[in-house]
Structures are given as structure tokens and as C-alpha cells.
Design a protein around this motif. Structure first.
Motif, PDB file in Angstrom:
ATOM      1  N   GLU A  56       2.865   3.312   7.430  1.00 16.03           N
ATOM      2  CA  GLU A  56       1.442   3.165   7.168  1.00 16.03           C
ATOM      3  C   GLU A  56       1.051   1.705   7.003  1.00 16.03           C
ATOM      4  O   GLU A  56       0.058   1.251   7.543  1.00 16.03           O
ATOM      5  CB  GLU A  56       1.050   3.932   5.906  1.00 16.03           C
ATOM      6  N   LYS A  57       1.822   0.979   6.228  1.00 12.70           N
ATOM      7  CA  LYS A  57       1.514  -0.420   5.931  1.00 12.70           C
ATOM      8  C   LYS A  57       2.556  -1.322   6.591  1.00 12.70           C
ATOM      9  O   LYS A  57       3.352  -1.978   5.931  1.00 12.70           O
ATOM     10  CB  LYS A  57       1.490  -0.642   4.422  1.00 12.70           C
ATOM     11  N   GLU A  58       2.510  -1.351   7.901  1.00  9.80           N
ATOM     12  CA  GLU A  58       3.514  -2.100   8.652  1.00  9.80           C
ATOM     13  C   GLU A  58       3.408  -3.605   8.417  1.00  9.80           C
ATOM     14  O   GLU A  58       4.409  -4.308   8.380  1.00  9.80           O
ATOM     15  CB  GLU A  58       3.377  -1.787  10.139  1.00  9.80           C
TER      16      GLU A  58
END
Length: 87
Positions: free
Chosen positions: A27-29
């Protein structure tokens, strides 16, 4: 001799390859890659200048504390053998 920035890019590229091979989704690459960047900085920080490396100073302090503890134990053992009591 490979520069620190090249090491960092190799580290990131390796992670991306693992991600693609295993079909991972994050999600929070962006945050993950910033953490990977920080990890690479930490890993390759002291490669060229070991004398100013904080990790080396920490290790040296640990070794000194360990040696002092051994000396303290030897001194107490000698004291107990000479005096014969704990007092």
C-alpha cells in the motif's frame, strides 16, 4: 570500487526483483522504499571511512566494557583467594 549510491541502487533493484518474483503488493510503497534507502545508507555508511564510523565506536566501547568486566571478575577472584572471605 563501487560508489555508495550504486550500492543503494543495486539494493533497491534487488528488492524490486524479489517483489516482482513473489507478486507482492504494498500500500505504501514510497515509505517502504524510503526505509530501504535508509537501510542501504546504514549498511554502506562506514565502508570507506572506518575510523569515523559510529558502529565501530559502539563496537569498540562494547569490547572495552567486556574487557573491564573480565578484569573486575579476575580482581575479585584474586581478592577472595587472598583474603578468604567476602568482607
Amino acid at each position: 570500487m563501487v560508489l555508495k549510491s550504486e550500492y543503494k541502487s543495486i539494493f533497491k533493484r534487488s528488492f524490486k526483483n524479489i517483489k516482482e518474483l513473489n507478486n507482492f503488493e504494498f500500500e505504501k510503497e514510497d515509505e517502504l522504499f524510503s526505509l530501504i534507502d535508509q537501510l542501504a545508507e546504514t549498511l554502506f555508511e562506514c565502508q570507506y571511512n572506518d575510523e569515523e564510523c559510529p558502529a565501530k565506536r559502539i563496537y569498540q566501547n562494547y569490547q572495552i566494557k567486556k574487557d573491564l568486566e573480565k578484569e573486575r571478575i579476575k580482581a575479585l577472584g584474586l581478592k577472595f583467594r587472598v583474603v578468604g572471605t567476602f568482607y
